[in-house]
Write a protein that holds these residues in place. Sequence first.
Motif, PDB file in Angstrom:
ATOM      1  N   GLY A 100     -50.670 -30.474  66.918  1.00 10.21           N
ATOM      2  CA  GLY A 100     -50.379 -30.026  68.289  1.00 10.21           C
ATOM      3  C   GLY A 100     -48.909 -30.315  68.577  1.00 10.21           C
ATOM      4  N   SER A 101     -48.289 -29.493  69.418  1.00 13.11           N
ATOM      5  CA  SER A 101     -46.854 -29.732  69.659  1.00 13.11           C
ATOM      6  C   SER A 101     -46.646 -30.996  70.483  1.00 13.11           C
ATOM      7  N   LYS A 102     -47.640 -31.395  71.277  1.00 12.39           N
ATOM      8  CA  LYS A 102     -47.520 -32.643  72.039  1.00 12.39           C
ATOM      9  C   LYS A 102     -47.226 -33.823  71.114  1.00 12.39           C
ATOM     10  N   ILE A 105     -43.586 -33.583  70.012  1.00 10.14           N
ATOM     11  CA  ILE A 105     -42.721 -33.840  71.169  1.00 10.14           C
ATOM     12  C   ILE A 105     -42.724 -35.345  71.474  1.00 10.14           C
ATOM     13  N   TYR A 126     -42.745 -30.778  81.643  1.00 11.24           N
ATOM     14  CA  TYR A 126     -43.876 -31.340  80.894  1.00 11.24           C
ATOM     15  C   TYR A 126     -43.656 -32.857  80.819  1.00 11.24           C
ATOM     16  N   TYR A 129     -42.037 -35.358  77.730  1.00 11.20           N
ATOM     17  CA  TYR A 129     -40.639 -35.577  77.308  1.00 11.20           C
ATOM     18  C   TYR A 129     -40.162 -36.951  77.779  1.00 11.20           C
ATOM     19  N   ASN A 172     -37.314 -25.908  77.956  1.00 13.04           N
ATOM     20  CA  ASN A 172     -38.673 -25.370  77.805  1.00 13.04           C
ATOM     21  C   ASN A 172     -38.776 -24.053  78.576  1.00 13.04           C
ATOM     22  N   ASN A 176     -43.115 -24.506  81.887  1.00 11.65           N
ATOM     23  CA  ASN A 176     -44.199 -25.195  82.587  1.00 11.65           C
ATOM     24  C   ASN A 176     -43.538 -26.256  83.457  1.00 11.65           C
ATOM     25  N   ASP A 204     -38.747 -26.366  73.533  1.00  9.15           N
ATOM     26  CA  ASP A 204     -40.215 -26.353  73.530  1.00  9.15           C
ATOM     27  C   ASP A 204     -40.650 -24.932  73.874  1.00  9.15           C
ATOM     28  N   ALA A 206     -43.737 -23.584  73.670  1.00 10.17           N
ATOM     29  CA  ALA A 206     -45.209 -23.526  73.687  1.00 10.17           C
ATOM     30  C   ALA A 206     -45.736 -22.226  74.302  1.00 10.17           C
ATOM     31  N   TYR A 207     -44.970 -21.651  75.247  1.00  8.83           N
ATOM     32  CA  TYR A 207     -45.445 -20.443  75.961  1.00  8.83           C
ATOM     33  C   TYR A 207     -44.690 -19.184  75.534  1.00  8.83           C
ATOM     34  N   SER A 235     -46.450 -23.651  69.101  1.00 11.57           N
ATOM     35  CA  SER A 235     -47.830 -24.134  69.122  1.00 11.57           C
ATOM     36  C   SER A 235     -48.808 -22.974  69.041  1.00 11.57           C
ATOM     37  N   SER A 237     -51.664 -23.333  70.358  1.00 13.58           N
ATOM     38  CA  SER A 237     -52.608 -23.643  71.434  1.00 13.58           C
ATOM     39  C   SER A 237     -52.790 -22.518  72.431  1.00 13.58           C
ATOM     40  N   LYS A 238     -51.678 -22.046  73.000  1.00  9.30           N
ATOM     41  CA  LYS A 238     -51.771 -21.102  74.116  1.00  9.30           C
ATOM     42  C   LYS A 238     -51.897 -19.672  73.610  1.00  9.30           C
ATOM     43  N   ARG A 246     -55.657 -28.528  67.708  1.00  8.20           N
ATOM     44  CA  ARG A 246     -54.490 -29.390  67.494  1.00  8.20           C
ATOM     45  C   ARG A 246     -53.672 -28.954  66.276  1.00  8.20           C
ATOM     46  N   ALA A 248     -49.702 -27.057  65.368  1.00 10.25           N
ATOM     47  CA  ALA A 248     -48.418 -26.547  65.847  1.00 10.25           C
ATOM     48  C   ALA A 248     -47.393 -26.796  64.737  1.00 10.25           C
TER      49      ALA A 248
HETATM   50  C1  LIG Z   1     -44.579 -27.220  78.028  1.00 13.07           C
HETATM   51  C2  LIG Z   1     -45.625 -27.692  77.091  1.00 13.07           C
HETATM   52  N1  LIG Z   1     -45.266 -28.092  75.870  1.00 13.07           N
HETATM   53  C3  LIG Z   1     -46.163 -28.535  74.977  1.00 13.07           C
HETATM   54  C4  LIG Z   1     -47.501 -28.610  75.309  1.00 13.07           C
HETATM   55  C5  LIG Z   1     -48.449 -29.169  74.281  1.00 13.07           C
HETATM   56  O1  LIG Z   1     -49.259 -28.217  73.718  1.00 13.07           O
HETATM   57  P1  LIG Z   1     -50.055 -28.519  72.378  1.00 13.07           P
HETATM   58  O2  LIG Z   1     -49.963 -29.988  72.114  1.00 13.07           O
HETATM   59  O3  LIG Z   1     -51.450 -28.096  72.646  1.00 13.07           O
HETATM   60  O4  LIG Z   1     -49.374 -27.738  71.295  1.00 13.07           O
HETATM   61  C6  LIG Z   1     -47.932 -28.203  76.559  1.00 13.07           C
HETATM   62  C7  LIG Z   1     -49.353 -28.300  76.919  1.00 13.07           C
HETATM   63  O5  LIG Z   1     -49.780 -28.085  78.003  1.00 13.07           O
HETATM   64  C8  LIG Z   1     -46.970 -27.734  77.481  1.00 13.07           C
HETATM   65  O6  LIG Z   1     -47.314 -27.333  78.696  1.00 13.07           O
END
Ligand SMILES: Cc1ncc(COP(=O)(O)O)c(C=O)c1O
Length: 385
Positions: A100-102, A105, A126, A129, A172, A176, A204, A206-207, A235, A237-238, A246, A248
């Motif tokens: 997962g990217s979390k 990060i 997010y 960070y 990012n 988000n 980042d 992710a989106y 990632s 994920s989205k 999990r 990325a």
């Molecule tokens: C801006 C941003 N980065 C990273 C993530 C982490 O995503 P994941 O760990 O599922 O790849 C999220 C999850 O909500 C996010 O909003």
Amino acid sequence: MRPASRIEQLPAYLFADLDRKRRAAEQRGLDVISLSIGDPDLPTPEPIVEAARAALADPSLHRYPDYAGSARFRQACADWLEMRFGQRFDPQREILGLIGSKEGIAHLPLAVCNPGDVLLCPEPGYPVYAAAAQLAGAEVHALALRAERGFLPDLDAVPAGICGRARALWINYPHNPTGAVAGLDFYARAVDFCARHELVLCADAAYSEIGFEGYRASSVFEVPGAREVAVEFHSMSKTFNMTGWRIAFVAGRPDVIAPLGALKSNLDSGPFGVVQAAAVAALELGPGPRDAVCEVYQRRRDRLVEGLRAAGLAPSCPRATFYVWVPVPGGDDVGFAARLVEQLGVLVAPGSGFGPSGAGYVRFSLTVADSRLDEAVERLEKLAL
Ligand SMILES: Cc1ncc(COP(=O)(O)O)c(C=O)c1O
């Protein structure tokens, strides 16, 4: 036992109070619709699930995976980056698999910062960070994102003394929680800023795949000079409704990928091989599933924005992400969110949970079934402002 002070110093869980209000509303018999968390309700596309099913039967994948991600997975990441952004990466030196990217990060500051170094973090943003910087003993310098600047940071306003101590800049986009997007002109400014001050540019993305009316985000690597300064987090994920799996990856500067990989090899053993096989299938799917997902969110966005306007609110109409960022009449976002859940049974995220500049806004997420979103909109339209 008292926990370690680094844990005690972590910010309180921002949504804890709201969770209590949600439970209280449920106990009073209210059917609560949660538009607070960004967790896709749609299922992972069947070809991905099928690839995982097939991979599960392979005993070689039941063993410890390659720490950095399998050669096949990293090649698929490199191929996807080339297909999507026209940029070629060396899968061995420039790509690292993540749980997962979390996870990546959160570990990045431990890999690139010494105690006392500064990390430049956007707020609202997010929360990981800043929390991760703090856990690594680094200092956070917050970059306020404001509507009048399109929620882009004012890099020229960072004091010279901070630039001198800074190690990395987080950006990012699509963003988000605001849904803001950035163009290549902003990325060029960020690359230049990081090159001048010898910072790691951490993008980042992710989106990056969630966009509307044909909008598709750029990669920071489309800017000349980015290879020398940047790493970019992607990632599954989205894009592929895979938050629970999990998986990325991060791509870019080998002198950042290598220490992050070294750190991770001491902490984890890489993503489960079956999940990597599923991710390969996802990355090879082409744009069809992504476009289908974007269509769903666009329809929901339009429905929600229309409903919020009918309720007398002035929501943003985002070009990307599955979030709608809404200024709150009177500016009390925590009170407004509490009122929505207590009176209407609609749970949203107060903007101040994402940083002080988020105060005065709430974030609605589009990750509930259409029928639930319709129900939430009907309730919101009854809102007496
Ligand atoms: C801006 C941003 N980065 C990273 C993530 C982490 O995503 P994941 O760990 O599922 O790849 C999220 C999850 O909500 C996010 O909003």
